[in-house]
Design a protein around this motif. Sequence first.
Motif: not given
Ligand code: SF4
Length: 449
Positions: A302, A299, A305
């Motif tokens: 970012c 992960c 989610c």
């Molecule tokens: S969307 Fe969530 S799980 Fe995927 S890289 Fe970004 S923080 Fe990590």
Amino acid sequence: MNIDELKNIVFENGIVGAGGAGFPTHAKLSAGVDTVILNGAECEPLLRVDRQLLAVYTDEILMTLSLIVDTLGAKCGLVAIKSAYKAAIGSVKNSIGNYKNLELKVLPDVYPAGDEVVLIYETTGRIVPEGSIPISVGTIVMNVETVLNVYNAIYLKHPVTEKYVTVTGNVKCPSTFKVKVGTSVAELIEKAGGCLEEDYEIIMGGPMTGKIVDRKAPITKTTKAIIALPKDHPVITKRKTNISIELKRAMSVCSQCQMCTNLCPRHLLGHSIEPHKVMNAVANGIIADTTAYTITMLCSECGLCEMYSCHQSLSPRKIISQIKTKLRQNGVKNPHSKKPEKANIMRNERLVPMERLISRLALNKYNVDAPLSADTIVPSGSVIMQLNQHVGVAANPVVKVGDMVKEGDLIGDIPNNKLGARLHASVEGVIIDVTDHSVVIEPRGDFNG
Ligand code: SF4
Ligand code: SF4
């Protein structure tokens, strides 16, 4: 210039990734690279620094990028800018013809276009394998301001003592300032006309990945933005949620809809990270399948989610981050090394437009210009020079209380053969405190006049 000379100049001048990562730049520079990518994506909402620097210091940045490409023996340098940054694109288009080894790449206006793995795919079509670094696919990625710092070091003999920072959010006059490293956040808020409400919090960095900080916190070599927001703003309340409550919420309301996985930028590039599986394992206490835990190491944090994808406002990123930290503390290494050959066929349909992200984050009213100020902010109080504002070992102080220093003097050094970045005084003054974490300078002399 050869590679060793370039690396030496970059190390001597304390240059680190200015985009937020803080990786010592000299350690990135090596042969065996065919493409150097200039990261002008600046994908976090509200940030303005890199697009402004590209528009104003176009030739300084392009000539330095061109020099780096030649020095590393690479074939080309790709100048990656989001389609929305019209002034930067216009300025680069006017000059790039002067540099035969450079090419402009216009990126879609999506989040997180500036994530190195995403950026490399968007500009070259290559996918960095799981757990690998850009050089594994023949690339290195450098932030716009980092390259400007290399220009300053090579041509002006100036170490990193200043930082460009966008000060925005609920302030009177959103602006981008050049500030002395170590200046307090409070001084920057003041220079931007002050906050429009008394009850506010400050995020250092972007709204997606930045951290809530104290008003006394010092600007570092990696600070890109200071964002003041009301205490009850969703970006702030989300940051403050308690991990044990988030775990309980995951147990009770995660519907396993998989939206967090479907929109995950790393998953869409074929990496094994699947946040819904992590949530399922955590919510149901599943321990038989350790993969659901080890994939957390893939992960990028970012934040998509938890800040955008989840319809239940759950916090997969926070939970993933906690698991990742525990695994590392217990010496668990990333076991994943898949080399995806293709991105998910639905990837283009699942990219997250900035406009929608800004709207989801309730930041529309703060998404305004923050013009680049012509002046450098001169701190009125002491500057706190953190010794660990980079990846690697902390710098060792080479000054003591009572010493006088000039701007640019070395105040922190890195032991031989250790990864880290040297630290230089950002102001002329007297050293008034030295600890394991910082060196404090009280400005004196004409400079502070
Ligand atoms: S969307 Fe969530 S799980 Fe995927 S890289 Fe970004 S923080 Fe990590
Ligand atoms: S998007 Fe939310 S509800 Fe859906 S699987 Fe992910 S964490 Fe659970």
